[in-house]
Design a protein around this motif. Structure first.
Motif, mmCIF file in Angstrom:
data_model
loop_
_atom_site.group_PDB
_atom_site.id
_atom_site.type_symbol
_atom_site.label_atom_id
_atom_site.label_comp_id
_atom_site.label_asym_id
_atom_site.label_seq_id
_atom_site.Cartn_x
_atom_site.Cartn_y
_atom_site.Cartn_z
ATOM 1 N N ALA A 69 12.427 12.972 6.956
ATOM 2 C CA ALA A 69 12.131 13.301 5.555
ATOM 3 C C ALA A 69 13.409 13.398 4.729
ATOM 4 N N VAL A 70 14.458 13.946 5.336
ATOM 5 C CA VAL A 70 15.760 14.011 4.637
ATOM 6 C C VAL A 70 16.285 12.601 4.361
ATOM 7 N N PHE A 71 16.194 11.725 5.373
ATOM 8 C CA PHE A 71 16.641 10.334 5.185
ATOM 9 C C PHE A 71 15.798 9.634 4.121
ATOM 10 N N GLY A 72 14.475 9.888 4.126
ATOM 11 C CA GLY A 72 13.587 9.283 3.132
ATOM 12 C C GLY A 72 13.901 9.757 1.724
ATOM 13 N N ALA A 73 14.184 11.054 1.584
ATOM 14 C CA ALA A 73 14.548 11.604 0.273
ATOM 15 C C ALA A 73 15.858 10.996 -0.222
ATOM 16 N N TYR A 74 16.814 10.819 0.696
ATOM 17 C CA TYR A 74 18.098 10.202 0.355
ATOM 18 C C TYR A 74 17.898 8.755 -0.117
ATOM 19 N N MET A 75 17.009 8.023 0.575
ATOM 20 C CA MET A 75 16.711 6.652 0.178
ATOM 21 C C MET A 75 16.066 6.620 -1.205
ATOM 22 N N GLY A 321 7.180 1.111 -9.173
ATOM 23 C CA GLY A 321 6.807 2.315 -8.428
ATOM 24 C C GLY A 321 5.698 2.041 -7.432
ATOM 25 N N ALA A 322 4.758 1.165 -7.818
ATOM 26 C CA ALA A 322 3.630 0.869 -6.949
ATOM 27 C C ALA A 322 4.030 0.046 -5.733
ATOM 28 N N ASN A 323 5.052 -0.790 -5.872
ATOM 29 C CA ASN A 323 5.394 -1.719 -4.806
ATOM 30 C C ASN A 323 6.637 -1.307 -4.020
ATOM 31 N N ASP A 324 7.760 -1.224 -4.701
ATOM 32 C CA ASP A 324 9.036 -1.029 -4.009
ATOM 33 C C ASP A 324 9.156 0.342 -3.365
ATOM 34 N N VAL A 325 8.519 1.347 -3.968
ATOM 35 C CA VAL A 325 8.597 2.686 -3.368
ATOM 36 C C VAL A 325 7.920 2.688 -2.011
ATOM 37 N N ALA A 326 6.764 2.031 -1.938
ATOM 38 C CA ALA A 326 6.050 1.977 -0.663
ATOM 39 C C ALA A 326 6.891 1.280 0.401
ATOM 40 N N ASN A 327 7.567 0.195 0.014
ATOM 41 C CA ASN A 327 8.425 -0.507 0.970
ATOM 42 C C ASN A 327 9.577 0.385 1.434
ATOM 43 N N ALA A 328 10.144 1.133 0.505
ATOM 44 C CA ALA A 328 11.323 1.940 0.822
ATOM 45 C C ALA A 328 10.981 3.142 1.701
ATOM 46 N N VAL A 329 9.833 3.778 1.463
ATOM 47 C CA VAL A 329 9.466 4.940 2.284
ATOM 48 C C VAL A 329 8.592 4.528 3.464
ATOM 49 N N GLY A 330 8.371 3.220 3.603
ATOM 50 C CA GLY A 330 7.596 2.724 4.741
ATOM 51 C C GLY A 330 8.143 3.174 6.092
ATOM 52 N N PRO A 331 9.468 3.048 6.330
ATOM 53 C CA PRO A 331 10.006 3.536 7.614
ATOM 54 C C PRO A 331 9.738 5.021 7.854
ATOM 55 N N LEU A 332 9.799 5.838 6.793
ATOM 56 C CA LEU A 332 9.499 7.265 6.946
ATOM 57 C C LEU A 332 8.040 7.452 7.370
ATOM 58 N N ALA A 333 7.134 6.708 6.723
ATOM 59 C CA ALA A 333 5.713 6.799 7.087
ATOM 60 C C ALA A 333 5.493 6.336 8.525
ATOM 61 N N ILE A 350 0.456 5.384 4.493
ATOM 62 C CA ILE A 350 1.559 6.197 3.965
ATOM 63 C C ILE A 350 0.970 7.511 3.461
ATOM 64 N N PRO A 351 1.292 8.643 4.083
ATOM 65 C CA PRO A 351 0.738 9.937 3.647
ATOM 66 C C PRO A 351 1.145 10.264 2.208
ATOM 67 N N PHE A 352 0.286 11.039 1.549
ATOM 68 C CA PHE A 352 0.527 11.361 0.143
ATOM 69 C C PHE A 352 1.840 12.122 -0.034
ATOM 70 N N TRP A 353 2.157 13.036 0.885
ATOM 71 C CA TRP A 353 3.387 13.835 0.729
ATOM 72 C C TRP A 353 4.628 12.953 0.841
#
Length: 494
Positions: A69-75, A321-333, A350-353
């Motif tokens: 989650a820390v890595f995802g927030a940093y990304m 926001g609809a596309n690139d965010v999902a790709n970027a937080v995909g590894p976190l999910a 991808i969980p809502f949180w």
């Protein structure tokens, strides 16, 4: 007289002290601003860790998810600092939006795009770039995703620092490739997919630049160079706004809302065509009213493109926001799903949180670190006005539609920045063409020296070379960094 002299001396001393105090305040603000920004970013990452701990407290996988989650927030912070500049830079550079207004609009629409239409399901590892079955265990898969997430964030951070807008999606792809090779060898990578991504490095900016230059040529030929500019604007601006509305309707239907409603390309084009015609009809009386009393000069035309430009920036942010965010937080999910279920070979949601971390991180990153690249894209590559910025925004939407029709993976970053360069290079060509025509009309007119012609170039070559170099090395740089991080994690944990 002596009292008056003493009062004057006191006032001079007070002025000097106030000046010193003002200088000290400015210096303190200059030093404190980056420190405060980093401090707020750190607090946000700690908040993401606490949220993950709250969600998974007591489970054996809690620590893994907290670190992820820390890595995802940093990304997410780095996406806001780098990627969003492509949507807002043209509007800010054209003075259609202030920096503050751009940040507010981008934060709202990026977050809305991520939370309303963000990715429900993405494939297990960055859309099939690495075969998941190549991984030996769930732990190895999690280490690979952590390495991909951290390395891509570090690369985007470095690119922002040197002033190069890069594709965050390509950074994630590079991170996944590097970790996949480190974990399972070169055979694990789908090289056909990587070849298509490499081709998009060239196709995206060229297509964006050509479409933007084409629209600028049309505006100049049909409106700017006409004897009665206002009459020409009344005829063509409603058509251009209609084209923009249609393009963005198709773009959002196909890309931004695909996770809410399944829409095919032909259906998206029909939606765009209908909305475009309706907008064209509605805009005819609006433009006529707006243009009343305007002087017959280029400056007056800028007024007519201001509102469409602001709307386009907001819509681009929503789709991003609809596309690139999902790709970027995909590894976190992927990490969260694998840590919970132990399965890393099937598709995951991808969980809502996680989307909340992505959306909020983008907003914080944009607010704290985004203005640098917004200024670069908007005003430092080439000078933009509302008409030129309109061409950039419209090109971004149309290029994505064309690329989807051709089945090409493209980067919104490459398209938008390529469109800015396309507008700039077209202006150079048009300037040279008109200068040549003027010399032919007046043969005795002296030609400019070569040094002066170079000085008058309308595109900053230094930025062109920096950005092009950053694009070319994004995937390999993120891949190498990810491999190193993966080996480091495996050495510490394994």
């Amino acid at each position: 007289m002596a009292d008056h002299s003493r009062d004057a001396n006191h006032l001079e001393t007070l002025d000097r002290d106030l000046k010193r105090l003002s200088t000290l305040e400015q210096a303190t603000a200059y030093v404190a601003k980056p420190v405060a920004g980093k401090g707020i970013a750190a607090v946000f990452m700690i908040g993401a860790a606490l949220l993950a701990a709250l969600m998974f407290g007591g489970t054996g996988s809690m620590m893994t998810i907290v670190i992820a989650a820390v890595f995802g927030a940093y990304m997410a912070l780095n996406i806001g600092a780098n990627d969003v500049a492509n949507n807002m830079g043209p509007a800010v550079g054209a003075n259609a939006l202030s920096m503050g207004g751009a940040i507010v609009i981008a934060a709202v629409f990026e977050s809305a795009g991520a939370l309303i239409a963000g990715g429900d399901v993405v494939s297990t590892i960055a859309k099939g770039i690495v075969a998941p079955t190549a991984m030996e265990s769930v732990d190895e898969f999690i280490w690979a995703m952590m390495a991909a997430l951290l390395s891509s964030a570090l690369w985007v951070n470095l690119a922002t620092w040197i002033g190069a807008p890069v594709s965050t999606t390509h950074s994630v792809v590079g991170g996944v490739v590097g970790a996949g090779i480190a974990a399972a060898g070169f055979g694990a990578v789908e090289w056909g997919q990587m070849g298509a991504i490499a081709a998009s490095w060239v196709i995206s900016p060229m297509l964006g630049g050509l479409i933007a230059a084409g629209f600028l040529w049309f505006i100049k030929a049909r409106i700017v160079y006409q004897e009665d500019k206002i009459a020409a604007a009344r005829k063509w601006v409603p058509v251009l706004v209609g084209i923009m509305a249609g393009a963005f309707a198709a773009y959002l239907a196909m890309k931004g809302l695909k996770h809410l409603v399944k829409i095919t390309l032909p259906m998206a084009l029909i939606i765009g065509a209908v909305l475009g015609v309706v907008t064209w009809i509605v805009m005819i009386p609006v433009i006529k009213r707006q243009s009343e009393g305007l002087e017959n000069r280029n400056k007056s035309l800028k007024v007519l493109f201001g509102i469409p430009l602001i709307v386009s920036a907001a819509l681009l942010s929503f789709a991003h926001g609809a596309n690139d965010v999902a790709n970027a937080v995909g590894p976190l999910a992927a990490i969260v799903d694998a840590a919970q279920s132990g399965d890393f070979t099937s598709a995951f949601a991808i969980p809502f949180w996680v989307m909340v971390i992505g959306a909020m991180g983008i907003s914080f990153g944009l607010f704290l670190f985004g203005p640098k690249l917004i200024r670069l894209v908007g005003s430092e590559i080439t000078k933009l006005n509302p008409m030129r910025a309109y061409c950039v925004a419209l090109s971004a939407a149309i290029t994505v539609i064309v690329a989807s029709w051709l089945g090409l993976p493209v980067s919104s970053t490459h398209i938008a920045v390529g469109a800015v360069f396309g507008v700039g290079f077209f202006r150079e060509w048009d300037f040279e063409r008109r200068l040549k025509a003027a010399r032919q009309a007046v043969p005795e007119r002296p030609s400019l020296p070569r040094e002066e012609r170079q000085r008058r170039k309308l595109v900053r070559r230094s930025h062109f070379m920096t950005i092009a170099a950053a694009w070319v090395i994004t995937v390999p740089a993120a891949a190498v960094l990810s491999a190193v991080v993966f080996w480091g994690i495996r050495a510490m944990v394994g």
